[in-house]
Scaffold this motif. Structure first.
Motif, PDB file in Angstrom:
ATOM      1  N   ALA A 150       0.839  -1.207   0.000  1.00 26.30           N
ATOM      2  CA  ALA A 150       0.000   0.000   0.000  1.00 26.30           C
ATOM      3  C   ALA A 150       0.871   1.253   0.000  1.00 26.30           C
ATOM      4  CB  ALA A 150      -0.937  -0.004   1.205  1.00 26.30           C
ATOM      5  N   VAL A 151       2.005   1.207   0.696  1.00 27.56           N
ATOM      6  CA  VAL A 151       2.922   2.345   0.708  1.00 27.56           C
ATOM      7  C   VAL A 151       3.429   2.626  -0.697  1.00 27.56           C
ATOM      8  CG1 VAL A 151       5.193   3.134   1.508  1.00 27.56           C
ATOM      9  CG2 VAL A 151       3.587   2.120   3.143  1.00 27.56           C
ATOM     10  N   THR A 152       3.693   1.567  -1.464  1.00 28.17           N
ATOM     11  CA  THR A 152       4.107   1.745  -2.856  1.00 28.17           C
ATOM     12  C   THR A 152       3.064   2.548  -3.627  1.00 28.17           C
ATOM     13  OG1 THR A 152       5.309  -0.360  -2.851  1.00 28.17           O
ATOM     14  CG2 THR A 152       4.687   0.544  -4.999  1.00 28.17           C
ATOM     15  N   VAL A 153       1.787   2.190  -3.436  1.00 30.02           N
ATOM     16  CA  VAL A 153       0.705   2.890  -4.134  1.00 30.02           C
ATOM     17  C   VAL A 153       0.623   4.337  -3.670  1.00 30.02           C
ATOM     18  CG1 VAL A 153      -1.788   2.970  -4.497  1.00 30.02           C
ATOM     19  CG2 VAL A 153      -0.603   0.773  -4.523  1.00 30.02           C
ATOM     20  N   LEU A 154       0.705   4.563  -2.362  1.00 26.54           N
ATOM     21  CA  LEU A 154       0.612   5.924  -1.825  1.00 26.54           C
ATOM     22  C   LEU A 154       1.750   6.797  -2.346  1.00 26.54           C
ATOM     23  CD1 LEU A 154      -0.312   5.089   1.873  1.00 26.54           C
ATOM     24  CD2 LEU A 154      -1.815   6.112   0.159  1.00 26.54           C
ATOM     25  N   ARG A 155       2.931   6.204  -2.397  1.00 26.33           N
ATOM     26  CA  ARG A 155       4.104   6.958  -2.858  1.00 26.33           C
ATOM     27  C   ARG A 155       3.920   7.406  -4.303  1.00 26.33           C
ATOM     28  NH1 ARG A 155       9.504   3.588  -2.761  1.00 26.33           N
ATOM     29  NH2 ARG A 155       9.537   4.025  -0.540  1.00 26.33           N
ATOM     30  N   MET A 156       3.406   6.498  -5.150  1.00 25.47           N
ATOM     31  CA  MET A 156       3.259   6.819  -6.568  1.00 25.47           C
ATOM     32  C   MET A 156       2.065   7.740  -6.825  1.00 25.47           C
ATOM     33  SD  MET A 156       5.921   5.464  -7.417  1.00 25.47           S
ATOM     34  CE  MET A 156       5.783   6.190  -9.033  1.00 25.47           C
ATOM     35  N   LEU A 157       1.024   7.649  -6.009  1.00 25.06           N
ATOM     36  CA  LEU A 157      -0.145   8.511  -6.222  1.00 25.06           C
ATOM     37  C   LEU A 157       0.244   9.983  -6.157  1.00 25.06           C
ATOM     38  CD1 LEU A 157      -3.085   6.840  -4.236  1.00 25.06           C
ATOM     39  CD2 LEU A 157      -2.996   7.303  -6.689  1.00 25.06           C
ATOM     40  N   ASN A 158       1.109  10.338  -5.227  1.00 28.81           N
ATOM     41  CA  ASN A 158       1.469  11.747  -5.080  1.00 28.81           C
ATOM     42  C   ASN A 158       2.293  12.256  -6.257  1.00 28.81           C
ATOM     43  OD1 ASN A 158       0.143  11.827  -2.673  1.00 28.81           O
ATOM     44  ND2 ASN A 158       1.789  12.853  -1.578  1.00 28.81           N
ATOM     45  N   ILE A 159       2.958  11.338  -6.945  1.00 32.92           N
ATOM     46  CA  ILE A 159       3.724  11.738  -8.123  1.00 32.92           C
ATOM     47  C   ILE A 159       2.830  11.741  -9.361  1.00 32.92           C
ATOM     48  CG2 ILE A 159       5.643  11.087  -9.636  1.00 32.92           C
ATOM     49  CD1 ILE A 159       6.970   9.831  -7.134  1.00 32.92           C
ATOM     50  N   SER A 400       0.274  25.298  12.522  1.00 29.73           N
ATOM     51  CA  SER A 400      -0.166  23.916  12.283  1.00 29.73           C
ATOM     52  C   SER A 400      -0.490  23.784  10.804  1.00 29.73           C
ATOM     53  CB  SER A 400      -1.401  23.584  13.128  1.00 29.73           C
ATOM     54  OG  SER A 400      -1.880  22.286  12.827  1.00 29.73           O
ATOM     55  N   ILE A 401       0.466  23.274  10.039  1.00 30.80           N
ATOM     56  CA  ILE A 401       0.350  23.249   8.573  1.00 30.80           C
ATOM     57  C   ILE A 401       0.733  21.850   8.114  1.00 30.80           C
ATOM     58  CG2 ILE A 401       1.203  24.279   6.427  1.00 30.80           C
ATOM     59  CD1 ILE A 401       1.964  26.701   8.547  1.00 30.80           C
ATOM     60  N   TRP A 402      -0.257  21.040   7.753  1.00 32.22           N
ATOM     61  CA  TRP A 402       0.062  19.670   7.355  1.00 32.22           C
ATOM     62  C   TRP A 402      -1.060  18.966   6.584  1.00 32.22           C
ATOM     63  CZ3 TRP A 402      -2.771  15.615   9.746  1.00 32.22           C
ATOM     64  CH2 TRP A 402      -3.562  16.007  10.842  1.00 32.22           C
ATOM     65  N   ALA A 403      -2.302  19.055   7.057  1.00 31.97           N
ATOM     66  CA  ALA A 403      -3.363  18.166   6.566  1.00 31.97           C
ATOM     67  C   ALA A 403      -3.727  18.385   5.104  1.00 31.97           C
ATOM     68  CB  ALA A 403      -4.613  18.325   7.439  1.00 31.97           C
ATOM     69  N   HIS A 404      -3.510  19.583   4.566  1.00 32.50           N
ATOM     70  CA  HIS A 404      -3.935  19.887   3.201  1.00 32.50           C
ATOM     71  C   HIS A 404      -2.856  19.590   2.159  1.00 32.50           C
ATOM     72  CE1 HIS A 404      -7.703  22.045   4.334  1.00 32.50           C
ATOM     73  NE2 HIS A 404      -7.046  22.188   5.464  1.00 32.50           N
ATOM     74  N   PHE A 405      -1.727  19.041   2.588  1.00 32.13           N
ATOM     75  CA  PHE A 405      -0.601  18.844   1.669  1.00 32.13           C
ATOM     76  C   PHE A 405      -0.390  17.377   1.291  1.00 32.13           C
ATOM     77  CE2 PHE A 405       0.026  22.961   3.391  1.00 32.13           C
ATOM     78  CZ  PHE A 405       0.684  23.684   2.409  1.00 32.13           C
ATOM     79  N   SER A 406      -1.275  16.495   1.719  1.00 32.83           N
ATOM     80  CA  SER A 406      -0.970  15.070   1.627  1.00 32.83           C
ATOM     81  C   SER A 406      -1.293  14.432   0.288  1.00 32.83           C
ATOM     82  CB  SER A 406      -1.716  14.320   2.741  1.00 32.83           C
ATOM     83  OG  SER A 406      -3.117  14.540   2.624  1.00 32.83           O
ATOM     84  N   THR A 407      -1.719  15.217  -0.720  1.00 35.13           N
ATOM     85  CA  THR A 407      -1.955  14.626  -2.044  1.00 35.13           C
ATOM     86  C   THR A 407      -0.942  15.099  -3.069  1.00 35.13           C
ATOM     87  OG1 THR A 407      -3.530  16.406  -2.522  1.00 35.13           O
ATOM     88  CG2 THR A 407      -4.434  14.337  -1.691  1.00 35.13           C
TER      89      THR A 407
END
Length: 515
Positions: A150-159, A400-407
């Motif tokens: 799943a980490v592989t998928v998450l890593r590639m989704l952001n790219i 507090s700057i984090w939640a909106h950057f995860s995609t």
């Protein structure tokens, strides 16, 4: 927290359509350093069609509490070690690392909890290390947040899919209105683009140009939904709630130990615990720091008001920080809220107490924002706001700057924080007495679609960058990741009131240090 050994520093093998402006050499080198910092061990390729058979399966995996080094009983001040072994759906031992695991100790009856440090041995086994900080029966919990696949998928989704959150810009002039797609970076197209990159911070934002109106006619920003094409396929099998997404791993043998009082020959719970990772722990529902900070309890409006007396508190961030503003608003009935009809959830908001001469303000950070609607006139980047502060011993800045950057590709978050850090450095240079406090991201509620857009794995990487980015600067931390994970309440993007109260007490303890 997780410590990966032998981290690969190779750049990403796949490049998406997001391209970022070249940085000056020193900043580019630092960006590469941060990307290397969050590089994970090689995780398995995920073929299409996907078979789950050889992927990590928490129901077949186990953890074992190892005997105390040298034998004997457990005492306060000891270190507990747990060995975790991962297996696939066929019951075969995994041979590679990369699974995203977290661990905690809990004593529910005592209201006690602490996180463990998870070490990936890169061979399918992991260690979790815990400081033993209180007496009594203590239970071990190990959670698989994501499989390595799943980490592989998450890593590639952001790219490959940084546009999977759909943002729109609304343009209006008189009775004419148009709406176009906007984002940090837009897929290649023949359409003309409007460039809203901030001239001072360099933060990028683009919209497709409307057909009839000019770029200057943009009046608001909003989120309209999510794209799932290319995501809703076999790979969804890697994000199944109760199967391989945020699932507890069972013990092979006892899952708890009994901890006896500290003995004379031991170093005690505060010595050496920093190297184990946790910044603090809960006892009787109250957060206790392990870094030497003397925390206090501010249990009523009088105590809070006295602490804030003469202070100007500026809070910049997302909705997890707005929670703190709302906590203050509810806890200070004698203070006056000044809202000037500003947009809900956006601000700026203000609490004013004339009797005690303090002001608290909140403002949401700049784009990207997953928010229903924000007027373009209210968009502000944090670095620009910080440059407008005088600062000083009566000034408190909370970020507090984090939640909106995860995609997005991690470069976006790195560059945003580089910009904010430069502004923090300028603020501390001109006003060294200013208190700057940073709230980290935290673990969240499990939802299949949400985990692809707001995954705890993304948040953990963001926290690594945050810590490294501000290392060596005179800033204070509130470890929201540890404070949510160590508590026995359910994980939530917006933590429940008991955790918020503890977080605010840490903030107030920084503002009013105990003599």
């Amino acid at each position: 927290s997780i410590n990966f050994k032998n981290i690969s520093t190779d750049p990403p093998k796949t490049q998406g359509f997001c391209t970022f402006k070249p940085l000056p050499p020193a900043e580019a080198q630092e960006e590469r350093h941060f990307l290397d910092l969050i590089a994970l061990p090689e995780t398995p390729l995920v073929p299409t069609p996907l078979s789950l058979e050889q992927t990590s399966h928490p129901a077949n995996s186990t953890f074992t509490i190892l005997p105390k080094s040298g034998g004997g009983e457990w005492h306060v001040g000891d270190q507990l070690e747990v060995l975790i072994k991962m297996f696939d759906f066929q019951g075969h031992a995994k041979k590679t690392g990369g699974d995203f695991l977290v661990a905690a100790l809990h004593s529910k009856g005592l209201g006690a909890g602490v996180t463990g440090r998870v070490v990936d041995h890169l061979n399918g086994s992991y260690s979790a290390l815990f400081p033993l900080l209180w007496e009594g029966s203590t239970r071990v919990e190990v959670i698989l947040l994501h499989t390595s696949e799943a980490v592989t998928v998450l890593r590639m989704l952001n790219i490959e899919r940084p546009d999977r959150v759909i943002f729109k810009g609304v343009f209006r002039s008189g009775s004419v209105s148009e709406t176009t797609v906007c984002n940090v970076c837009l897929p290649p197209s023949n359409q003309s683009q409007c460039n809203y990159t901030d001239l001072h911070t360099g933060d990028p934002w683009f919209c497709y140009k409307p057909q009839k109106l000019s770029c200057e006619a943009r009046v608001s920003h909003r989120i309209t939904g999510y794209k799932y094409q290319g995501i809703k396929n076999e790979k969804e099998k890697l994000f199944q709630k109760g199967v391989n997404l945020k699932v507890y791993i069972k013990a092979s043998g006892p899952d708890s130990v009994t901890v006896l009082p500290q003995t004379g020959g031991q170093s005690g719970p505060d010595d050496g615990s920093e190297k184990l990772g946790p910044s603090g722990y809960y006892y009787k529902g109250v957060w206790r720091a392990l870094d030497g900070t003397r925390l206090q309890q501010f249990n009523n409006s009088t105590a809070i008001s006295q602490c804030l007396k003469g202070k100007m508190v500026y809070m910049y961030g997302d909705s997890t920080l707005r929670q703190w503003f709302e906590y203050f608003k509810a806890s200070l009935p004698d203070a006056q809220e000044i809202n000037l009809n500003n947009p809900v959830r956006v601000g700026p908001f203000m609490i004013l107490d004339n009797a005690n001469n303090f002001v608290l303000t909140y403002r949401i950070h700049g784009l990207p924002l997953r928010i229903f609607s924000i007027p373009a006139s209210k968009e502000r980047y944090v670095a620009n706001e910080l440059d407008g502060l005088i600062g000083g011993t009566n000034t408190v800045v909370v970020l507090s700057i984090w939640a909106h950057f995860s995609t997005f590709p991690f470069e976006l978050f790195i560059r945003r924080m580089q910009s904010i850090r430069r502004a923090v450095v300028r603020l501390l240079d001109r006003a060294p007495g200013t208190l700057v406090v940073i709230r980290t991201g935290n673990v969240q509620t499990v939802r299949q679609s949400g985990m692809m857009n707001n995954s705890d794995w993304y948040v953990y990487q963001i926290n690594l960058v945050l810590r490294a980015m501000f290392k060596g600067l005179n800033v204070q931390w509130i470890d929201a990741w540890g404070m949510v994970l160590a508590h026995d309440l359910a994980h939530n993007l917006h933590p429940p009131p008991p955790i918020i109260k503890n977080m605010v007490n840490v903030l107030l303890s920084y503002i009013c240090p105990k003599k």
